[in-house]
Design an enzyme around this catalytic site. Structure first.
Site, short mmCIF file in Angstrom:
data_model
loop_
_atom_site.label_atom_id
_atom_site.label_comp_id
_atom_site.label_asym_id
_atom_site.label_seq_id
_atom_site.Cartn_x
_atom_site.Cartn_y
_atom_site.Cartn_z
CG ASN A 1 -1.73 1.20 1.43
OD1 ASN A 1 -1.84 2.02 0.52
ND2 ASN A 1 -2.34 1.34 2.61
CD1 TRP A 2 3.38 0.96 -2.90
CD2 TRP A 2 3.52 2.18 -4.78
NE1 TRP A 2 4.09 0.23 -3.84
CE2 TRP A 2 4.19 0.95 -5.00
CE3 TRP A 2 3.46 3.11 -5.83
CZ2 TRP A 2 4.80 0.64 -6.21
CZ3 TRP A 2 4.08 2.79 -7.04
CH2 TRP A 2 4.74 1.57 -7.23
CE LYS A 3 -0.07 3.10 4.70
NZ LYS A 3 0.07 3.15 6.15
CG HIS B 1 -5.63 1.58 5.36
ND1 HIS B 1 -5.20 2.57 6.23
CD2 HIS B 1 -4.59 0.74 5.18
CE1 HIS B 1 -3.93 2.31 6.54
NE2 HIS B 1 -3.54 1.22 5.92
CD GLU C 1 -2.74 5.26 6.85
OE1 GLU C 1 -2.75 5.35 5.61
OE2 GLU C 1 -1.81 4.74 7.47
CD GLU D 1 -3.26 -2.82 7.45
OE1 GLU D 1 -2.17 -3.04 6.94
OE2 GLU D 1 -3.91 -1.79 7.25
N GLY E 1 2.68 2.15 10.72
CA GLY E 1 3.57 3.28 10.51
C GLY E 1 4.26 3.75 11.78
CB SER F 1 5.66 -1.79 11.80
OG SER F 1 5.19 -0.48 12.01
N GLY G 1 3.02 -1.19 4.25
CA GLY G 1 3.01 0.24 3.94
C GLY G 1 4.42 0.72 3.64
N GLY G 2 5.07 1.31 4.64
CA GLY G 2 6.38 1.92 4.47
C GLY G 2 7.39 1.07 3.72
P1 PGA Z 1 3.08 0.16 7.64
O1 PGA Z 1 1.60 0.33 7.04
O2 PGA Z 1 3.64 -1.10 7.04
O3 PGA Z 1 3.83 1.39 7.19
O4 PGA Z 1 2.94 0.06 9.11
C1 PGA Z 1 0.76 -0.77 6.90
C2 PGA Z 1 -0.55 -0.33 6.29
O5 PGA Z 1 -1.02 0.76 6.60
O6 PGA Z 1 -1.14 -1.06 5.48
#
Ligand code: PGA
Length: 250
Positions: free
Chosen positions: A9-11, A94, A96, A166, A172, A212, A233-234
């Site tokens: 997930n590149w956000k 998600h 967010e 998650e 993050g 993470s 994510g990251g």
């Molecule tokens: P993260 O994000 O790996 O940066 O913790 C995971 C996600 O939001 O899907």
């Protein structure tokens, strides 16, 4: 045998040139494996990403969809638009989206139903916040998130669904759920699905872990019996790290 999946997930990261570069790096470094690899770039670059991945093994997916079919919804993107450029899977729910755009269970269920009606597969995200973990109410929270959404579906819909646990406190933050904490919830969720639907549906639905995940912790987490891969994510923004995480499933 459940499918192993690693989705990046590149956000809201990567412009056009970074999108092309990252996909090229991934293509050069991915070796043949049984793991299904997905990436979710931002809307403006989805079509470029679809063209760039070509017929290879990477699927381009969407980070979000609108809950309406079409019409006067300024700034929004519909499922049909995504389907028309070859994007046939989307994230829904998600944390967010839930936290910053006030997406509640009722809205998420509307999105899920519209996606399924429109031939769009779903990765449905859920997970508790830190306060729920601390107060030991995380099982109830997770159960309620699922009961208000995917548990309302027809059994037949489950073939188009992947779940992603998650824990919000691990997204993050650099803080990861331990492999045991992930396994505990994944098993719990599978039991809930089994009770509500059938053991066959519960056994077949892939449940990803997200929060993470890094090359250094991926093997331990992915080795757990009920963890079928990850939503990253990251670490998905770095080709080397993402490829290492994919390999951690082998
Ligand atoms: P993260 O994000 O790996 O940066 O913790 C995971 C996600 O939001 O899907």
């Amino acid at each position: 045998m459940r499918k192993k999946i690693v989705a990046g997930n590149w956000k809201m990261n990567n412009g056009l040139s970074e999108t092309i570069e990252l996909i090229n790096d991934l293509k050069q470094n991915l070796s043949d494996s049984d793991v299904k690899v997905m990436i979710a770039p931002s809307y403006p670059f989805l079509k470029t990403a679809v063209d760039q991945v070509g017929d290879g093994s990477i699927e381009v997916i969407s980070q979000n969809i609108n809950d309406n079919k079409s019409g006067a919804y300024t700034g929004e993107v519909s499922i049909d638009m995504l389907n028309s450029i070859g994007v046939n899977t989307t994230l829904i729910g998600h944390s967010e989206r839930r936290a910053y755009y006030n997406e509640d269970d009722a809205l998420l269920l509307k999105k899920i139903n519209l996606a399924l009606e429109s031939n769009m597969d779903i990765i449905f995200c859920f997970g508790e916040e830190l306060k729920d973990r601390k107060s030991n109410s995380y099982f109830d929270i997770v159960k309620a998130q699922l009961e208000n959404t995917v548990m309302k579906l027809e059994p037949n819909s489950w073939k188009n669904i992947v779940l992603a646990y998650e824990p919000v406190w691990a997204i993050g933050t650099g803080e990861t759920a331990s492999a045991e904490q992930a396994q505990e919830i994944h098993k719990f969720v599978r039991n809930c699905i089994s009770e509500h639907f059938s053991s066959e549906i519960a056994d077949n639905v892939p449940i990803l872990y997200g929060g993470s995940v890094k090359p250094s912790n991926a093997v331990e987490i992915f080795n757990k019996k009920d963890v079928d891969g990850g939503l990253i994510g990251g670490a998905a923004l770095n080709a080397h790290d993402f490829v290492e995480i994919i390999k951690a499933n082998n």
